[in-house]
Scaffold this active site. Structure first.
Site: not given
Ligand code: GLU
Length: 454
Positions: A140
């Site tokens: 992240k």
């Molecule tokens: N931001 C989204 C999550 O927290 C999607 C992450 C992604 O598609 O890689 O799951």
């Protein structure tokens, strides 16, 4: 529209312009609370790992490897603002685990984002991808600033400089970013374009899968935009089926009306569920007759928030949490349902669209009161699951139709749900712990097979 709408941001205002040539953005933030009041999100997620590890007897070395991210990257990069001044931004990319495949996870633009949050969110991605049987690890990242306070041109330059600063620390076989709070398909188009222009002419087409959540015409997939909401609804339907709970005519409350909250409300409205209360960073609205979720979604798309929507009565946050309804979907920030909110809620189900919206103490109260929780790790995993479908399509130069994406997503959610339900029943644990057990079992097995290098 952002992937998740913030529940605590301040109103949109013009960015204060620094008279100094360079400034690190967002050093002070609403999360700069006194230490004893600060929510230690990473410690909370670690607690879930420890609980699952003790149930399945995870070897200490596996637990300790997974207790910290592999890489914590912080970059500072300058951006020329519209008024000609330069500002220095702080960007993060936390890569938690890549034992199951490339690091995977969203990029969040938010003024209160911190290293602790990104570490927690990156590890959540590891558990989510493992649970969903995806060939991905967890990551992240993002930038600490308020995207509402900059112009579109500034947002583009900030995004491009950020992805340029990350350089070879991301890649379609190494680390694959996606939208999260404060970012969207447009952000991903700029990110992808920046990356492909750094790899050389002949590789340009081969690396489009460096990010997911792109616009469809720029290599995105059908169904990605509503994927998190769609996955959440499949999960709620599964829960309803197993609990003999008829969704028709039931009442819904949603906190955060960005991508996740709004798509969830619209999709649930097709199943006869009525949205009676909604909140975002501007306030809370109540309509006992039910909002038209479609109309509210278009309103938020054009106005940026629910503020000023004509068909509802303004209520306080306190009133919101004590309303009589059936399902509550938190789809904003973490740390929203503490003990006070959990004592107040008058619903049967909390389905976590956001990451980490319920605190451990809040969850204990909910469970004691017989309110069930569909935890983030499974409930909002539809987003990354469809991101995986996008990545596969990019690798194969294919474009699947929406029916194919939805059928696969439904099966993936049902499959994960039944594995989790099985563990919850057999281990006699709550659903969140069961999610971590299923996710950890897969990671543990891989470590036991591969052991560690050298
Ligand atoms: N931001 C989204 C999550 O927290 C999607 C992450 C992604 O598609 O890689 O799951």
């Amino acid at each position: 529209m952002s992937e998740l709408a913030s529940g605590t941001e301040t109103n949109v205002r013009e960015a204060p312009r620094s008279s100094r040539p360079l400034e690190v953005i967002g050093r002070s933030s609403p999360s700069n609370a006194p230490p004893e009041e600060r929510y230690e999100f990473f410690t909370v997620v670690q607690g879930y790992l420890d609980r699952a590890a003790s149930i399945i007897g995870t070897p200490a070395y596996v637990q300790s490897i997974l207790s910290q991210p592999k890489n914590e990257l912080i970059v500072h990069f300058p951006v020329r603002m519209d008024n000609g001044e330069y500002r220095l931004f702080k960007g993060y990319r936390i890569q938690h685990s890549n034992i199951l495949g490339p690091y995977k996870g969203g990029m969040r633009y938010h003024e209160s984002a911190s290293l602790d949050d990104f570490k927690a969110l990156a590890s959540l991605m590891t558990w989510k991808c493992s649970l969903m049987n995806l060939p991905f690890g967890g990551a992240k990242g993002g930038i600490k600033f308020n995207p509402r306070e900059v112009s579109r041109a500034e947002l583009q330059r900030i995004t491009r400089r950020f992805f340029h600063a990350l350089g070879g620390n991301i890649g379609p076989d190494y680390d694959i970013p996606a939208p999260d709070m404060g970012t969207n398909a447009q952000t991903m188009a700029w990110a992808m374009d920046t990356y492909v222009n750094t790899v050389g002419m002949v590789s340009k087409q081969a690396v489009m899968g460096v990010v997911t959540g792109k616009p469809i015409t720029s290599g995105g997939t059908f169904g990605r935009e509503k994927a998190t909401g769609q996955g959440l609804v499949f999960c709620i339907q599964d829960w309803a089926r197993r609990n003999h709970f008829d969704l028709e005519g039931k009442k819904l409350m949603v906190q955060g009306f960005g991508n996740v909250g709004s798509h969830t409300a619209v999709l649930l409205s097709h199943l006869g569920v009525s949205l009676v209360a909604v909140g975002d960073h501007t306030g809370y609205l109540y309509n006992p007759e039910g909002f038209n979720a479609h109309r509210l979604q278009s309103y938020v798309q054009s106005h940026g928030s629910i503020a000023g929507y004509p068909n509802g009565n303004a209520i306080t946050r306190e009133d919101f949490f004590s309303l009589q309804a059936d399902i509550f979907v938190p789809a904003a920030l973490e740390n929203q349902v503490g003990v006070t909110e959990a004592e107040a809620l008058q619903v049967k189900l909390v389905a976590e669209g956001a990451n980490g919206p319920t605190t451990p103490d809040g969850e204990r109260v909910l469970l004691r009161r017989g309110i069930e929780v569909l935890p983030d790790v499974i409930a909002n995993a539809g987003g990354v699951t469809v991101s995986y479908y996008e990545w596969v399509q990019n690798r194969r130069s294919e474009q699947w139709d929406i029916e194919e994406v939805e059928t696969r997503l439904r099966e993936a959610m049902e499959n994960a749900y039944s594995r989790v339900a099985h563990v919850a029943l057999n281990a006699g644990c709550d659903f969140r712990t069961a999610c971590y057990v299923v996710a950890l079992q897969r990671l543990q097995q891989v470590y036991e097979e591969r052991e560690i290098f050298p």
